[in-house]
Design a protein around this motif. Structure first.
Motif, PDB file in Angstrom:
ATOM      1  N   PRO A 165       0.913  -1.264   0.093  1.00 51.99           N
ATOM      2  CA  PRO A 165       0.061   0.055  -0.053  1.00 51.99           C
ATOM      3  C   PRO A 165       1.064   1.134   0.051  1.00 51.99           C
ATOM      4  CG  PRO A 165      -0.704  -1.537   1.611  1.00 51.99           C
ATOM      5  CD  PRO A 165       0.497  -2.316   1.263  1.00 51.99           C
ATOM      6  N   GLU A 167       0.197   3.986   1.127  1.00 51.99           N
ATOM      7  CA  GLU A 167      -0.003   4.752   2.555  1.00 51.99           C
ATOM      8  C   GLU A 167       1.263   4.321   3.508  1.00 51.99           C
ATOM      9  OE1 GLU A 167      -2.562   3.230   0.925  1.00 51.99           O
ATOM     10  OE2 GLU A 167      -4.323   4.216   1.462  1.00 51.99           O
ATOM     11  N   GLN A 168       1.619   2.997   3.313  1.00 54.94           N
ATOM     12  CA  GLN A 168       2.649   2.571   4.204  1.00 54.94           C
ATOM     13  C   GLN A 168       4.027   3.164   3.582  1.00 54.94           C
ATOM     14  OE1 GLN A 168       4.283  -1.539   4.184  1.00 54.94           O
ATOM     15  NE2 GLN A 168       2.081  -2.149   4.775  1.00 54.94           N
ATOM     16  N   LYS A 171       3.934   6.667   4.900  1.00 57.91           N
ATOM     17  CA  LYS A 171       4.053   6.639   6.387  1.00 57.91           C
ATOM     18  C   LYS A 171       5.555   6.552   6.836  1.00 57.91           C
ATOM     19  CE  LYS A 171       2.310   5.984  10.673  1.00 57.91           C
ATOM     20  NZ  LYS A 171       1.012   6.314  11.311  1.00 57.91           N
ATOM     21  N   PRO A 189      11.650  -6.791   3.852  1.00 55.16           N
ATOM     22  CA  PRO A 189      11.204  -7.611   4.836  1.00 55.16           C
ATOM     23  C   PRO A 189       9.858  -8.209   4.228  1.00 55.16           C
ATOM     24  CG  PRO A 189      11.773  -5.848   6.175  1.00 55.16           C
ATOM     25  CD  PRO A 189      11.959  -5.566   4.643  1.00 55.16           C
ATOM     26  N   GLN A 190       9.050  -7.563   3.598  1.00 58.92           N
ATOM     27  CA  GLN A 190       7.692  -7.859   3.132  1.00 58.92           C
ATOM     28  C   GLN A 190       7.836  -8.692   1.958  1.00 58.92           C
ATOM     29  OE1 GLN A 190       4.495  -5.400   4.156  1.00 58.92           O
ATOM     30  NE2 GLN A 190       5.785  -3.545   4.473  1.00 58.92           N
ATOM     31  N   TRP A 266       4.084 -13.423  10.402  1.00 62.20           N
ATOM     32  CA  TRP A 266       3.035 -12.447  10.259  1.00 62.20           C
ATOM     33  C   TRP A 266       2.394 -12.384   8.886  1.00 62.20           C
ATOM     34  CZ3 TRP A 266       4.719  -9.838   6.222  1.00 62.20           C
ATOM     35  CH2 TRP A 266       6.188 -10.113   5.587  1.00 62.20           C
ATOM     36  N   ARG A 270      -3.440 -14.851   5.441  1.00 56.98           N
ATOM     37  CA  ARG A 270      -3.950 -13.630   5.034  1.00 56.98           C
ATOM     38  C   ARG A 270      -4.527 -13.858   3.762  1.00 56.98           C
ATOM     39  NH1 ARG A 270      -1.148  -8.438   5.398  1.00 56.98           N
ATOM     40  NH2 ARG A 270       0.546  -9.674   4.982  1.00 56.98           N
TER      41      ARG A 270
ATOM     42  N   TYR B  82      -3.856   1.054   6.467  1.00 52.77           N
ATOM     43  CA  TYR B  82      -2.917   0.419   5.798  1.00 52.77           C
ATOM     44  C   TYR B  82      -1.611   1.373   6.087  1.00 52.77           C
ATOM     45  CZ  TYR B  82      -6.191  -1.659   2.458  1.00 52.77           C
ATOM     46  OH  TYR B  82      -7.027  -2.381   1.905  1.00 52.77           O
ATOM     47  N   SER B  83      -1.554   1.934   7.377  1.00 52.67           N
ATOM     48  CA  SER B  83      -0.392   2.748   7.486  1.00 52.67           C
ATOM     49  C   SER B  83       0.382   2.121   8.522  1.00 52.67           C
ATOM     50  CB  SER B  83      -0.771   4.053   7.881  1.00 52.67           C
ATOM     51  OG  SER B  83      -1.669   4.168   8.700  1.00 52.67           O
ATOM     52  N   LEU B  84       0.157   0.682   8.975  1.00 53.07           N
ATOM     53  CA  LEU B  84       0.935   0.119  10.064  1.00 53.07           C
ATOM     54  C   LEU B  84       1.994  -0.808   8.982  1.00 53.07           C
ATOM     55  CD1 LEU B  84      -1.534  -0.869  12.893  1.00 53.07           C
ATOM     56  CD2 LEU B  84       0.513   0.919  12.852  1.00 53.07           C
ATOM     57  N   PHE B  85       2.956  -1.383   9.806  1.00 51.15           N
ATOM     58  CA  PHE B  85       3.999  -2.287   9.019  1.00 51.15           C
ATOM     59  C   PHE B  85       3.813  -3.532   9.200  1.00 51.15           C
ATOM     60  CE2 PHE B  85       5.851   1.996   9.328  1.00 51.15           C
ATOM     61  CZ  PHE B  85       5.946   2.299   8.066  1.00 51.15           C
ATOM     62  N   PRO B  86       3.130  -4.517   8.679  1.00 48.25           N
ATOM     63  CA  PRO B  86       2.594  -5.711   9.027  1.00 48.25           C
ATOM     64  C   PRO B  86       3.586  -6.735   9.388  1.00 48.25           C
ATOM     65  CG  PRO B  86       2.481  -5.657   6.687  1.00 48.25           C
ATOM     66  CD  PRO B  86       2.649  -3.974   7.039  1.00 48.25           C
ATOM     67  N   HIS B  87       4.968  -6.533   9.156  1.00 48.20           N
ATOM     68  CA  HIS B  87       6.133  -7.304   9.450  1.00 48.20           C
ATOM     69  C   HIS B  87       6.673  -7.133  10.773  1.00 48.20           C
ATOM     70  CE1 HIS B  87       7.731  -3.861   7.444  1.00 48.20           C
ATOM     71  NE2 HIS B  87       8.843  -4.439   8.063  1.00 48.20           N
TER      72      HIS B  87
END
Lengths: 270, 255
Positions: A165, A167-168, A171, A189-190, A266, A270, B82-87
């Motif tokens: 996203p 947004e990420q 941010k 990492p993702q 994590w 999903r 969506y502004s957090l980092f999922p990892h």
């Protein structure tokens, strides 16, 4: 009676259902083999189970009379070495290329179309070129696998980077991330779980290219052996080798899946 | 200090005029709430303050300087999602801003510096009531918890300006009261200027010190894209509550 789409088998019956096609295949083979051997005891097409046991003994336990090597393990070692080196190189190219293309618009413009075109070249079509340029040794075989697998991984990983996203990324910049930190701490990492997925998906074609290369120019290897004994219609060798290759590939797939769940919890479910 | 000045600001995409002739002065530490119909340029305005969009004409100044053309740590943002980092775990999500500023190449802190950053992050976690979830991943949190974390994440670098793009729009109405309390506390503790877009009229009156309504002054039914929106109402909301003495929890936040 619930709808079929809502009917979930229990754990036990799921296992039984999963085993069923295998059992049917084995039963069909045994039945066919017995029928053919009853008609002609010298039939080579569907050997009896006892023939496999003999072959396994002479290939996997006893040393070859001519070379003094145990062929089964010699072939397995040679093939796995080629495959693992090629996959490691492909994974490295995949993650570095995917990250660069996915994170940096300039690199995307530079390399995106090129990689897309590269991925469309049928690798087997350039196998002769590889043999001419790199010789008939190990390098050409590894290069073939890398050529067949790496562009797909690069594309898949870079697609994932593009899916993150916006947004990420914004941010992270408001938290003071430079391009480098954004790439290494947020995007990279993702991408690891996707790299594993891409490796799992390309495992099949990696084996295909390995066996093709070995069939054409090699002195040992699983693919080499299968094509060697084909001349004698030695189904009692070919079939165990095919099952062994399948088992190896399945195990690699399973290990990759385990690694994904273990190291990237994590990214699960999903 | 962060006062925002807008002078004759226009934003157009080709023939489509989104914002026309926007003029505004927002003082330091103001809490500006923005409402308006969808598609009337509220988010575009916020994105220009953020630096991801540039004005077509006119000026957008923070403390007299044009807004930089890319996002930076002086302007925090909370999106709807969506502004957090999922990892990253909750604590790591919160610490990320500190790790970015403390380590230019690794983006990771170690030893005493890490403990110091973790302490700061943990006190902030306590203040937003997420202390027990510190080791969870964002996907394991409820929507309300995620937004609380996202807000805390944005203020940890102590931005001069905090931008909120419908931060509570996707949440249950029941938990917005908690969220309001948290955002007011952080606003008072961190001396920020806040711009918040909302769809909730009540919220816009309750939270802000100033309410802006974005709307189109002119409308051509045959060419709806011909005219852009601007601020049609600018309502000062004088609320005593905002100047009340700092509650004890906030004192913790002010280090």
């Amino acid at each position: 009676m619930p709808r079929l789409v809502n009917l979930y088998p229990s754990r036990g019956s799921a296992l039984a259902l999963g085993a069923l096609p295998f059992l049917i295949l084995i039963a069909a083979y045994l039945f066919g083999s017995a029928a053919r051997l009853a008609e002609n005891p010298d039939d080579k097409l569907l050997p009896a189970p006892s023939a496999f046991v003999d072959t396994l003994k002479s290939y996997a336990v006893e040393e070859d009379r001519r070379s003094g090597e145990v062929l089964w393990w010699l072939d397995t070692g040679a093939s796995m070495k080629r495959l693992l080196i090629a996959l490691a190189i492909s994974a490295f190219i995949g993650i570095v290329g995917g990250l660069a293309i996915g994170a940096l618009p300039v690199v995307r413009s530079l390399l995106g179309p090129f990689v897309a075109a590269l991925a469309m070249i049928p690798p087997l079509a350039i196998l002769p070129i590889l043999f001419i340029v790199l010789g008939l040794g190990e390098v050409a075989k590894i290069a073939l696998i890398v050529f067949g697998v790496a562009p797909c991984i690069v594309r898949d990983v870079s697609l994932r980077a593009g899916e993150l996203p916006k947004e990420q990324l914004i941010k992270a910049q408001t938290l003071g991330a430079s391009s480098w930190l954004l790439s290494t701490r947020v995007i990279l990492p993702q991408l690891w779980p996707r790299l594993i997925d891409a490796l799992r998906l390309t495992l099949g074609s990696a084996w295909l290219f390995l066996i093709a290369a070995e069939a054409i120019a090699s002195t040992e290897g699983l693919g080499y052996r299968i094509f060697l004994v084909r001349r004698y219609m030695a189904m009692d060798v070919i079939l165990p080798y095919v099952i062994w290759i399948t088992l190896l590939a399945y195990t690699m797939d399973w290990l990759l899946r385990l690694a994904r769940a273990r190291f990237f919890p994590w990214a699960e479910s999903r | 200090m962060a006062c925002v000045t807008v002078k004759h600001l226009w934003k157009e995409y080709g023939d489509q005029v989104v914002l026309e002739n926007l003029n505004l002065h927002v003082a330091d530490r103001e809490f500006v709430t923005i409402i308006g119909a969808s598609g009337c340029g509220k988010t575009t305005f916020l994105r220009m303050l953020l630096g991801v969009e540039q004005p077509t004409k006119g000026q957008l100044l923070i403390d007299g300087q044009p807004v930089p053309a890319e996002p930076g740590p002086d302007r925090g943002i909370v999106f709807q999602r969506y502004s957090l980092f999922p990892h990253l775990s909750v604590l790591d999500n919160l610490m990320l801003g500190l790790e970015f500023s403390g380590s230019r190449w690794l983006g990771k802190l170690f030893g005493a510096r890490r403990r110091e950053a973790a302490e700061k992050a943990e006190s902030l976690l306590e203040a937003i009531g997420l202390h027990t979830a510190r080791d969870k991943y964002p996907s394991q949190l409820s929507g309300g918890m995620q937004q609380r974390l996202s807000i805390a994440q944005s203020v940890i670098r102590e931005p001069k300006i905090l931008l909120l793009d419908e931060p509570f729009g996707a949440l249950d109405p029941g938990i917005t009261a908690d969220m309001h309390e948290i955002i007011l506390r952080l606003w008072q503790a961190n001396r920020m200027t806040i711009f918040m877009i909302t769809h909730d009229l009540k919220e816009s009156f309750q939270l802000g010190t100033r309410l802006l309504v974005f709307d189109k002054r002119r409308h051509d039914p045959h060419a709806p894209e011909r005219y852009g929106a601007t601020v049609t109402y600018d309502i000062p909301l004088n609320r005593k509550k905002h100047s009340a003495p700092t509650p004890p929890l906030t004192a913790e936040l002010v280090r």
